[in-house]
Write an enzyme that holds these catalytic residues in place. Structure first.
Site, short mmCIF file in Angstrom:
data_model
loop_
_atom_site.label_atom_id
_atom_site.label_comp_id
_atom_site.label_asym_id
_atom_site.label_seq_id
_atom_site.Cartn_x
_atom_site.Cartn_y
_atom_site.Cartn_z
N CYS A 112 0.80 -1.23 0.00
CA CYS A 112 0.00 0.00 0.00
C CYS A 112 0.84 1.28 0.00
O CYS A 112 0.39 2.31 -0.51
CB CYS A 112 -0.96 0.01 1.19
SG CYS A 112 -2.28 -1.23 1.04
N HIS A 248 -2.47 6.91 4.72
CA HIS A 248 -3.08 5.87 3.89
C HIS A 248 -4.38 5.42 4.52
O HIS A 248 -4.44 5.13 5.72
CB HIS A 248 -2.12 4.69 3.75
CG HIS A 248 -2.77 3.44 3.27
ND1 HIS A 248 -3.55 3.38 2.14
CD2 HIS A 248 -2.77 2.18 3.79
CE1 HIS A 248 -4.00 2.15 1.97
NE2 HIS A 248 -3.54 1.40 2.96
N ASN A 285 -10.65 1.17 1.04
CA ASN A 285 -9.20 1.08 0.97
C ASN A 285 -8.80 0.66 -0.44
O ASN A 285 -8.91 -0.50 -0.81
CB ASN A 285 -8.70 0.04 2.00
CG ASN A 285 -7.20 -0.16 1.96
OD1 ASN A 285 -6.51 0.32 1.06
ND2 ASN A 285 -6.68 -0.88 2.94
#
Length: 334
Positions: A112, A248, A285
């Site tokens: 990520c 994030h 996400n």
């Protein structure tokens, strides 16, 4: 549409979908997510984001020296097969119609944090004089690699974001400090690919993204705030200087806890939550795409209640598969 979920041990979760979803929303705050159209691919999302970034930057695309494309699974087909040949950056260069043979295409496979790491690499290349203009894209289609029998599938989404970075002779603007940490010992498989949780499913050979949530949560809270503070210390700023923290968007509970712990490292027990905007409630996400997506929305005034100050400090931080952590301190022009 009702779903059937199983535990990590392969046991059926005998609870109504409404109950499972309510508990999921309570923990993650994710109420919506975005999935790619069936006839589209990851590189299509990256291409659209790249076009917009190039337009916003006001550059000619033939000026681009490097294209860096961050993803975890590449060009995922409808059957969930990852594909990195040709690489994602090359696919986008082709779709943009860039003819410059010296425009180099790299893929960044870094979990990520991949888009942030792509920006860090681009910053290094620019400051070393290896390039003048670099396009960094983060795009992912996680809906095509999630196990339909895993509750965690509700976390993941699809999306893409992009940015153009250019070398400047001005002092004290742009990227002021960066930091990357890679813990690849016992943390290596906190995020991994494994077979379906349903022991009766037909295809037992297909692999899906699997997340060990508790281990990731504990790791992130212990390590991310410290890494972010270390980056801020290098930049010579404190919590009082922060305009926005773009974390994030992994899980709202985890993000709130990481930001809270960061401020505790500065001796603050409370903080104004407006400093740390969140998009996960609406977009889920989308891995490498969460930070560039959020940056774009704020920069264009499309995220209610949020704007970047001129000459302000933006802190970007990410954590993900590996386990990898990275952080950037960026100062906007005055």
């Amino acid at each position: 549409m009702n779903s059937t979920f199983y535990t990590d041990a392969g046991d059926l979760i005998d609870k109504p979908n409404d109950e499972v979803i309510k508990k999921f929303v309570d923990i993650t705050e994710i109420e919506e997510r975005r999935y790619i159209d069936e006839d589209k691919m990851n590189s299509d999302l990256g291409y659209e984001a790249a076009k917009e970034a190039i337009y916003d930057a006001g550059i000619e695309q033939e000026e681009i020296d490097y294209i860096i494309y961050a993803s975890n699974f590449g060009e995922v087909s409808k059957n969930g097969m990852p594909n990195f040949m040709p690489n994602m950056a090359a696919r986008v260069k082709h779709k943009l119609g860039i003819k410059n043979r010296k425009c180099i295409t790299y893929d960044m496979i870094f979990g990520c944090p991949g888009w942030v790491e792509g920006v860090i690499l681009a910053d290094d290349l620019l400051k070393l004089g290896k390039a003048k203009t670099i396009l960094v894209i983060g795009g992912e289609t996680l809906s095509r690699v999630t196990d339909p029998y895993d509750r965690n599938k509700l976390i993941f989404a699809d999306g893409a974001g992009a940015v153009v970075l250019q070398r400047t002779e001005e002092d004290n603007i742009g990227i002021i400090a960066t930091n990357t940490v890679c813990d690849n010992a016992e943390e290596l498989n906190y995020l991994e690919c494994s077979k379906t949780l349903n022991p009766s499913a037909d295809d037992q050979d297909k692999l899906y993204i699997r997340m060990h949530g508790r281990k990731i949560y504990e790791y992130a809270l212990k390590n991310v705030p410290a890494a972010v503070k270390e980056t801020m210390d290098e930049a010579g700023i404190t919590d009082e200087d922060i305009d926005k923290i773009l974390m994030h968007q992994a899980n709202a509970k985890m993000d709130h806890a990481m930001v809270s712990r960061l401020f505790k490292l500065f001796g603050k027990s409370e903080y104004d939550e407006a400093v740390s905007p969140m998009t996960i409630q609406k977009f889920g996400n989308s891995s490498v795409a969460t930070i560039p997506t959020m940056y774009d929305l704020i920069a264009k005034g499309e995220m209610k209640g949020h704007a970047f100050k001129k000459g302000g400090y933006i802190v970007m931080g990410s954590v993900g598969a590996g386990m990898n952590i990275n952080c950037i301190v960026y100062k906007t022009p005055s």
